[in-house]
Motif scaffolding. Structure first.
Motif, mmCIF file in Angstrom:
data_model
loop_
_atom_site.group_PDB
_atom_site.id
_atom_site.type_symbol
_atom_site.label_atom_id
_atom_site.label_comp_id
_atom_site.label_asym_id
_atom_site.label_seq_id
_atom_site.Cartn_x
_atom_site.Cartn_y
_atom_site.Cartn_z
ATOM 1 N N THR A 3 1.124 33.148 0.747
ATOM 2 C CA THR A 3 -0.225 33.667 0.505
ATOM 3 C C THR A 3 -0.549 34.793 1.474
ATOM 4 O O THR A 3 -1.625 34.846 2.055
ATOM 5 C CB THR A 3 -1.264 32.550 0.639
ATOM 6 O OG1 THR A 3 -1.148 31.969 1.958
ATOM 7 C CG2 THR A 3 -1.045 31.487 -0.410
ATOM 8 N N PRO A 5 -1.028 38.966 2.604
ATOM 9 C CA PRO A 5 -2.051 39.932 2.160
ATOM 10 C C PRO A 5 -1.887 40.410 0.720
ATOM 11 O O PRO A 5 -2.870 40.757 0.069
ATOM 12 C CB PRO A 5 -1.879 41.080 3.158
ATOM 13 C CG PRO A 5 -1.328 40.434 4.384
ATOM 14 C CD PRO A 5 -0.410 39.362 3.887
ATOM 15 N N HIS A 23 -6.538 37.552 -2.665
ATOM 16 C CA HIS A 23 -7.442 37.628 -1.525
ATOM 17 C C HIS A 23 -8.653 38.487 -1.878
ATOM 18 O O HIS A 23 -8.552 39.454 -2.642
ATOM 19 C CB HIS A 23 -6.732 38.238 -0.315
ATOM 20 C CG HIS A 23 -5.751 37.310 0.327
ATOM 21 N ND1 HIS A 23 -6.138 36.233 1.096
ATOM 22 C CD2 HIS A 23 -4.392 37.284 0.311
ATOM 23 C CE1 HIS A 23 -5.061 35.594 1.527
ATOM 24 N NE2 HIS A 23 -3.993 36.201 1.055
ATOM 25 N N CYS A 68 -7.523 37.835 6.592
ATOM 26 C CA CYS A 68 -6.458 37.083 5.900
ATOM 27 C C CYS A 68 -5.624 36.240 6.860
ATOM 28 O O CYS A 68 -4.529 35.789 6.506
ATOM 29 C CB CYS A 68 -5.540 37.999 5.097
ATOM 30 S SG CYS A 68 -6.356 38.862 3.743
ATOM 31 N N LYS A 69 -6.123 36.013 8.063
ATOM 32 C CA LYS A 69 -5.427 35.181 9.029
ATOM 33 C C LYS A 69 -6.351 34.096 9.570
ATOM 34 O O LYS A 69 -6.108 32.910 9.370
ATOM 35 C CB LYS A 69 -4.891 36.035 10.176
ATOM 36 C CG LYS A 69 -4.182 35.229 11.251
ATOM 37 C CD LYS A 69 -3.744 36.117 12.401
ATOM 38 C CE LYS A 69 -3.111 35.295 13.516
ATOM 39 N NZ LYS A 69 -2.746 36.132 14.694
ATOM 40 N N VAL A 72 -9.892 33.560 5.809
ATOM 41 C CA VAL A 72 -9.176 33.693 4.536
ATOM 42 C C VAL A 72 -10.137 33.382 3.391
ATOM 43 O O VAL A 72 -10.859 32.379 3.440
ATOM 44 C CB VAL A 72 -7.963 32.743 4.484
ATOM 45 C CG1 VAL A 72 -7.342 32.725 3.093
ATOM 46 C CG2 VAL A 72 -6.925 33.146 5.532
ATOM 47 N N ILE A 74 -9.946 33.376 -0.866
ATOM 48 C CA ILE A 74 -9.178 33.571 -2.096
ATOM 49 C C ILE A 74 -10.132 33.492 -3.278
ATOM 50 O O ILE A 74 -10.848 32.501 -3.441
ATOM 51 C CB ILE A 74 -8.068 32.520 -2.218
ATOM 52 C CG1 ILE A 74 -7.058 32.726 -1.078
ATOM 53 C CG2 ILE A 74 -7.372 32.615 -3.575
ATOM 54 C CD1 ILE A 74 -6.015 31.645 -0.973
#
Length: 204
Positions: A3, A5, A23, A68-69, A72, A74
């Motif tokens: 999953t 970037p 994302h 995205c770390k 996050v 989605i």
């Protein structure tokens, strides 16, 4: 597929509708606002514990500009019939704790007309996969104390109560649990009742 970037997956829901998971992006801000406005008052209250009817620009910036770390998000998107636009139908999000990097506040929200089709469970499983890849071991969820069904499901999935105040209960739920059936049930309950919440809407 991880999953990272560039994450993008296509899925088919229980009613046959196709969705894309990816994302969130800054360009999704207005669609996120539209989706929020489309939530019923009950769903908005269960998600945010207030009667707020809109997201301001600061909240939208916080919710769509993610790294995205440690943050996050989605989104689930559905293409329009003419394939020219996308409609946002759900979002699963976690924000890592600054005090404990193995814990993250988590939330799943699905628009009202797409609930009970398996989307919430799909989003939750994908969020759990992203969390595991990033070293998150527990999701911190806040639920209404009066929502006994959700509290029971989270406890059965291994959740531990860490705080009780102002009519809500905060639980730490393991991202992965040997009792898969309990976890699956908790995911379904959280998704169907829109009751896994993120407390922070904007930076302190």
């Amino acid at each position: 597929m991880d999953t990272g970037p560039d994450f993008r997956e296509e899925h088919v829901l229980s009613d046959g509708q196709k969705v894309v998971l990816r994302h969130i992006q800054p360009s999704d801000a207005e669609e996120l606002r539209r989706g929020f406005r489309a939530l019923s008052p009950e769903s908005r209250y269960r998600r945010f514990f207030t009667g707020v009817t809109d997201l301001d620009d600061a909240a939208l910036a916080y919710l769509t500009n993610v790294d995205c770390k440690d943050h996050v998000a989605i989104v689930a998107m559905m293409e329009s019939l003419d394939l020219k636009t996308e409609r946002g139908i759900g979002v699963a999000r976690f924000v890592r704790s600054s005090e404990d990097p193995t814990v993250a506040e988590a939330a799943v929200t699905v628009v009202d007309d797409m609930q009970r089709k398996g989307l919430g469970t799909l989003l939750t499983k994908t969020l759990a996969r992203a969390a595991k890849e990033r070293g998150v071991e527990k999701f911190r969820c806040e639920v209404l104390e009066s929502n006994a069904l959700v509290v029971k499901a989270l406890l059965e999935a291994g959740g531990v109560v860490v705080e009780e105040a102002n009519g809500t209960i905060v639980l730490d739920v393991p991202v992965h649990n040997p009792n898969d059936n309990a976890v699956r049930h908790a995911m379904r309950v959280m998704a169907e009742h829109v009751n896994a919440f993120l407390r922070r809407l904007a930076p302190p």
